[in-house]
Design a protein around this motif. Sequence first.
Motif, PDB file in Angstrom:
ATOM      1  N   LEU A 108      -1.257  23.920  73.589  1.00  0.00           N
ATOM      2  CA  LEU A 108      -2.691  24.197  73.670  1.00  0.00           C
ATOM      3  C   LEU A 108      -3.234  24.538  72.288  1.00  0.00           C
ATOM      4  O   LEU A 108      -4.336  24.113  71.930  1.00  0.00           O
TER       5      LEU A 108
ATOM      6  N   ALA B  73      -5.505  30.321  72.913  1.00  0.00           N
ATOM      7  CA  ALA B  73      -4.211  29.651  72.860  1.00  0.00           C
ATOM      8  C   ALA B  73      -3.177  30.523  72.150  1.00  0.00           C
ATOM      9  O   ALA B  73      -2.007  30.568  72.548  1.00  0.00           O
TER      10      ALA B  73
ATOM     11  N   GLU C  50      -6.344  22.742  70.399  1.00  0.00           N
ATOM     12  CA  GLU C  50      -7.544  23.491  70.028  1.00  0.00           C
ATOM     13  C   GLU C  50      -7.764  23.516  68.514  1.00  0.00           C
ATOM     14  O   GLU C  50      -8.904  23.512  68.041  1.00  0.00           O
TER      15      GLU C  50
END
Length: 266
Positions: free
Chosen positions: A62, A54, A66
């Motif tokens: 993202l 990411a 994550e």
Amino acid sequence: MPVNFPQKQSYDIGDLLKIMELLRGEDGCPWDREQDHHSIRKNFLEETYEVMEAIDKEDSELLKEELGDVLLQIVFHCRMESESGRFDFGDVCDGICKKLIVRHPHVFGDVTVENSGEVIVNWDQIKRQTKGQNTTTETLKSVPAVFPALMRSEKVQHRAAKSGFDYPSLEYAMSDLDSEINELKAAIAEKNQAHVEEELGDLLFAAVNVSRFTQTDAENALARSCEKFIARFEQVENLAVSNGVDMKQASIEELDKLWKQAKMRV
């Protein structure tokens, strides 16, 4: 029957800790209850790599997702330890806060620094003191063996260099790389597999030394070479199809010709 947990517009770390407690509880999730540190060990590594992906993509949404997955792994492991009575999430937070305060005396104490280089020197000195490391060998041994080999090699070499044990220049590192190539060739000629493996390892280790002297991250460099190879191989495969070439049956000369064309494109 569902567990009693409030529905909210926004949750915080306290909610995450409670959710994990419920998942591991008697009326929670059978899978979550069955896990231990070893069974989800690989998950932690995978989630960390997804955070790195990411970051490389510069995708904030993202990255947020994550980082949440990594935080879940931390909370999961902390909950297991809490159940055993050894430590909990609060102890982990307490430990890292104390470590940051101790290792930043130029912020939380009366130490004066002129630049980030002095910060790193102080950090290393304090780290050795707090960990009771009296020799450089102890610092080398403390580099986790589970690190990717290139990363571990770089850290071991960097720590050894701090003791004065290092090449004086890039030229010396390059000369050692050439020497290791010759030793590998000799091992291959001997047809001694154990010796080949040893010399190949020495060659890779020497290559990492070169990466240090050129301020190049060996792990990133190899990762990019993998991506470049994949992109070029795709071109080779496309060219083979368009030219009616069966790659499995093609000669090395035909494949080399396709490869050179692919290099011109990628």
